[in-house]
Design a protein around this motif. Sequence first.
Motif, PDB file in Angstrom:
ATOM      1  N   ALA A  67       0.827  -1.207   0.000  1.00 17.82           N
ATOM      2  CA  ALA A  67       0.000   0.000   0.000  1.00 17.82           C
ATOM      3  C   ALA A  67       0.863   1.258   0.000  1.00 17.82           C
ATOM      4  O   ALA A  67       0.585   2.215  -0.735  1.00 17.82           O
ATOM      5  N   ARG A  68       1.927   1.247   0.797  1.00 14.34           N
ATOM      6  CA  ARG A  68       2.792   2.424   0.861  1.00 14.34           C
ATOM      7  C   ARG A  68       3.554   2.613  -0.449  1.00 14.34           C
ATOM      8  O   ARG A  68       3.757   3.747  -0.905  1.00 14.34           O
ATOM      9  N   VAL A  69       3.988   1.524  -1.063  1.00 16.48           N
ATOM     10  CA  VAL A  69       4.694   1.641  -2.342  1.00 16.48           C
ATOM     11  C   VAL A  69       3.766   2.210  -3.402  1.00 16.48           C
ATOM     12  O   VAL A  69       4.143   3.095  -4.186  1.00 16.48           O
ATOM     13  N   LEU A  70       2.512   1.755  -3.424  1.00 16.30           N
ATOM     14  CA  LEU A  70       1.553   2.262  -4.405  1.00 16.30           C
ATOM     15  C   LEU A  70       1.263   3.741  -4.169  1.00 16.30           C
ATOM     16  O   LEU A  70       1.191   4.527  -5.132  1.00 16.30           O
ATOM     17  N   SER A  71       1.115   4.139  -2.914  1.00 11.11           N
ATOM     18  CA  SER A  71       0.862   5.557  -2.630  1.00 11.11           C
ATOM     19  C   SER A  71       2.077   6.405  -2.993  1.00 11.11           C
ATOM     20  O   SER A  71       1.938   7.558  -3.428  1.00 11.11           O
ATOM     21  N   HIS A  72       3.270   5.843  -2.837  1.00  9.14           N
ATOM     22  CA  HIS A  72       4.487   6.576  -3.219  1.00  9.14           C
ATOM     23  C   HIS A  72       4.542   6.773  -4.734  1.00  9.14           C
ATOM     24  O   HIS A  72       4.903   7.851  -5.221  1.00  9.14           O
ATOM     25  N   LEU A  73       4.163   5.749  -5.480  1.00  6.02           N
ATOM     26  CA  LEU A  73       4.123   5.883  -6.935  1.00  6.02           C
ATOM     27  C   LEU A  73       3.093   6.933  -7.351  1.00  6.02           C
ATOM     28  O   LEU A  73       3.319   7.696  -8.298  1.00  6.02           O
ATOM     29  N   ALA A  74       1.958   6.972  -6.634  1.00  2.00           N
ATOM     30  CA  ALA A  74       0.948   7.986  -6.927  1.00  2.00           C
ATOM     31  C   ALA A  74       1.499   9.387  -6.671  1.00  2.00           C
ATOM     32  O   ALA A  74       1.220  10.324  -7.432  1.00  2.00           O
ATOM     33  N   ARG A  75       2.301   9.519  -5.639  1.00  2.00           N
ATOM     34  CA  ARG A  75       2.921  10.823  -5.350  1.00  2.00           C
ATOM     35  C   ARG A  75       3.877  11.230  -6.458  1.00  2.00           C
ATOM     36  O   ARG A  75       3.909  12.403  -6.875  1.00  2.00           O
ATOM     37  N   LEU A  76       4.666  10.291  -6.953  1.00  2.00           N
ATOM     38  CA  LEU A  76       5.576  10.600  -8.056  1.00  2.00           C
ATOM     39  C   LEU A  76       4.810  10.996  -9.309  1.00  2.00           C
ATOM     40  O   LEU A  76       5.238  11.873 -10.062  1.00  2.00           O
ATOM     41  N   LEU A  77       3.672  10.365  -9.532  1.00  2.00           N
ATOM     42  CA  LEU A  77       2.890  10.618 -10.737  1.00  2.00           C
ATOM     43  C   LEU A  77       2.095  11.917 -10.662  1.00  2.00           C
ATOM     44  O   LEU A  77       1.999  12.653 -11.652  1.00  2.00           O
ATOM     45  N   THR A  78       1.544  12.224  -9.485  1.00  3.52           N
ATOM     46  CA  THR A  78       0.593  13.336  -9.367  1.00  3.52           C
ATOM     47  C   THR A  78       1.088  14.522  -8.550  1.00  3.52           C
ATOM     48  O   THR A  78       0.503  15.598  -8.627  1.00  3.52           O
ATOM     49  N   GLY A  79       2.115  14.325  -7.732  1.00  2.00           N
ATOM     50  CA  GLY A  79       2.538  15.393  -6.827  1.00  2.00           C
ATOM     51  C   GLY A  79       1.654  15.515  -5.604  1.00  2.00           C
ATOM     52  O   GLY A  79       1.777  16.469  -4.837  1.00  2.00           O
ATOM     53  N   ILE A  80       0.771  14.545  -5.395  1.00  2.00           N
ATOM     54  CA  ILE A  80      -0.165  14.544  -4.271  1.00  2.00           C
ATOM     55  C   ILE A  80       0.162  13.354  -3.381  1.00  2.00           C
ATOM     56  O   ILE A  80       0.257  12.219  -3.862  1.00  2.00           O
ATOM     57  N   GLU A  81       0.337  13.606  -2.097  1.00  2.00           N
ATOM     58  CA  GLU A  81       0.696  12.538  -1.166  1.00  2.00           C
ATOM     59  C   GLU A  81      -0.492  12.226  -0.257  1.00  2.00           C
ATOM     60  O   GLU A  81      -0.877  13.053   0.578  1.00  2.00           O
ATOM     61  N   ILE A  82      -1.062  11.051  -0.425  1.00  2.00           N
ATOM     62  CA  ILE A  82      -2.177  10.604   0.412  1.00  2.00           C
ATOM     63  C   ILE A  82      -1.772   9.301   1.067  1.00  2.00           C
ATOM     64  O   ILE A  82      -1.512   8.305   0.371  1.00  2.00           O
ATOM     65  N   HIS A  83      -1.703   9.289   2.363  1.00  4.24           N
ATOM     66  CA  HIS A  83      -1.346   8.054   3.057  1.00  4.24           C
ATOM     67  C   HIS A  83      -2.442   7.019   2.824  1.00  4.24           C
ATOM     68  O   HIS A  83      -3.633   7.352   2.858  1.00  4.24           O
ATOM     69  N   PRO A  84      -2.081   5.760   2.580  1.00  2.90           N
ATOM     70  CA  PRO A  84      -3.106   4.753   2.308  1.00  2.90           C
ATOM     71  C   PRO A  84      -4.055   4.502   3.466  1.00  2.90           C
ATOM     72  O   PRO A  84      -5.140   3.933   3.269  1.00  2.90           O
ATOM     73  N   GLY A  85      -3.699   4.923   4.665  1.00  4.23           N
ATOM     74  CA  GLY A  85      -4.597   4.753   5.802  1.00  4.23           C
ATOM     75  C   GLY A  85      -5.678   5.817   5.892  1.00  4.23           C
ATOM     76  O   GLY A  85      -6.652   5.657   6.635  1.00  4.23           O
ATOM     77  N   ALA A  86      -5.527   6.908   5.152  1.00  4.80           N
ATOM     78  CA  ALA A  86      -6.526   7.984   5.201  1.00  4.80           C
ATOM     79  C   ALA A  86      -7.853   7.503   4.622  1.00  4.80           C
ATOM     80  O   ALA A  86      -7.888   6.676   3.719  1.00  4.80           O
ATOM     81  N   ARG A  87      -8.937   8.056   5.143  1.00  9.13           N
ATOM     82  CA  ARG A  87     -10.279   7.704   4.669  1.00  9.13           C
ATOM     83  C   ARG A  87     -10.858   8.876   3.898  1.00  9.13           C
ATOM     84  O   ARG A  87     -11.046   9.962   4.446  1.00  9.13           O
ATOM     85  N   LEU A  88     -11.143   8.656   2.630  1.00  9.41           N
ATOM     86  CA  LEU A  88     -11.649   9.709   1.751  1.00  9.41           C
ATOM     87  C   LEU A  88     -13.096   9.427   1.378  1.00  9.41           C
ATOM     88  O   LEU A  88     -13.439   8.305   1.007  1.00  9.41           O
ATOM     89  N   GLY A  89     -13.928  10.450   1.431  1.00  5.80           N
ATOM     90  CA  GLY A  89     -15.332  10.310   1.083  1.00  5.80           C
ATOM     91  C   GLY A  89     -15.557  10.356  -0.413  1.00  5.80           C
ATOM     92  O   GLY A  89     -14.626  10.425  -1.223  1.00  5.80           O
ATOM     93  N   ARG A  90     -16.806  10.349  -0.780  1.00  8.65           N
ATOM     94  CA  ARG A  90     -17.187  10.349  -2.191  1.00  8.65           C
ATOM     95  C   ARG A  90     -17.048  11.743  -2.811  1.00  8.65           C
ATOM     96  O   ARG A  90     -17.215  12.745  -2.137  1.00  8.65           O
ATOM     97  N   ARG A  91     -16.750  11.745  -4.082  1.00 11.00           N
ATOM     98  CA  ARG A  91     -16.726  12.969  -4.891  1.00 11.00           C
ATOM     99  C   ARG A  91     -15.733  14.012  -4.362  1.00 11.00           C
ATOM    100  O   ARG A  91     -15.967  15.206  -4.473  1.00 11.00           O
ATOM    101  N   LEU A  92     -14.634  13.543  -3.784  1.00 15.98           N
ATOM    102  CA  LEU A  92     -13.557  14.454  -3.390  1.00 15.98           C
ATOM    103  C   LEU A  92     -12.905  15.017  -4.651  1.00 15.98           C
ATOM    104  O   LEU A  92     -12.555  14.277  -5.566  1.00 15.98           O
ATOM    105  N   PHE A  93     -12.731  16.340  -4.693  1.00 13.37           N
ATOM    106  CA  PHE A  93     -12.082  16.999  -5.820  1.00 13.37           C
ATOM    107  C   PHE A  93     -10.834  17.703  -5.307  1.00 13.37           C
ATOM    108  O   PHE A  93     -10.922  18.644  -4.523  1.00 13.37           O
ATOM    109  N   ILE A  94      -9.674  17.235  -5.742  1.00 13.76           N
ATOM    110  CA  ILE A  94      -8.400  17.894  -5.436  1.00 13.76           C
ATOM    111  C   ILE A  94      -8.003  18.665  -6.686  1.00 13.76           C
ATOM    112  O   ILE A  94      -7.542  18.076  -7.676  1.00 13.76           O
ATOM    113  N   ASP A  95      -8.181  19.971  -6.675  1.00 14.65           N
ATOM    114  CA  ASP A  95      -7.950  20.797  -7.861  1.00 14.65           C
ATOM    115  C   ASP A  95      -6.473  21.179  -7.956  1.00 14.65           C
ATOM    116  O   ASP A  95      -5.877  21.610  -6.976  1.00 14.65           O
TER     117      ASP A  95
END
Length: 258
Positions: A67-95
């Motif tokens: 999970a941490r490796v996948l989130s790290h790859l997402a950070r490299l791809l998007t510049g956004i760091e979201i820990h895999p333990g965080a809980r995100l609701g529906r229709r979240l928009f990160i502009d």
Amino acid sequence: MGGGAEFPMSGLAGMFTRMRQDIAAVRERDPAARSSLEVALAYPGVHAVWIHRLSHRLWKGGARVSARVLSHLARLLTGIEIHPGARLGRRLFIDHGAGVVIGETAIVGDDVTIYHGVTLGGVSLTRGRRHPTLGDRVTIGAGAKILGNIHVGNDARIGANAVVVKSVPHDSVVVGIPGQVVRKRNRHHPGEGLDLDHSALPDVIGGSVREIFQRLQVLEARLAQDQSPRGGGRGRAGAGEDSHFDRDGSWRGPDFTI
């Protein structure tokens, strides 16, 4: 509050339903979005949320390193760091998304909008809940920092570059460093469009300084009259009586929107 990432998706159909909801949310809140295809292919905030759903499922399943490796790859791809333990609701928009950080124990409600440079961070080195909880329909302006195990109520607005270290009531606004709560007269209702006019934000510090000068003028006027030959007079009354601050420090001045 939402936190919809906690609810299992019913197979591929559920996954694609959530993805369509994400795309529709972006098109509703971003006038720059021209088409669903553009959002799906060229919005890093959407990609970060989609990858997080996978990493979150791995995290809950016990595959913590994966999970941490996948989130790290997402950070490299998007510049956004979201820990895999965080809980995100529906229709979240990160502009835009660059520089957004969401910590391990953060909880984000439904229909939340987050702009670039935002941090949902912790202020403790102990394990357990140490990150913020956001209610539904919260909007967080660019560069804002929300720190610690605090709660931000439904329909709250966090002004750009604000630093929030205390819980925020429902349907209120926070501005400044440290963040000052500003209570709105007109409540926001679900389904209403985002209100992002930061030029209408009150100047809380400037208001405080003006009130101090008003009170100082009253004292100087009274002192001058007391020292005059006639004496016994009173200075200009009433200044400062229109204070915009309540006893708890909340701004209650003219109505506004952001």
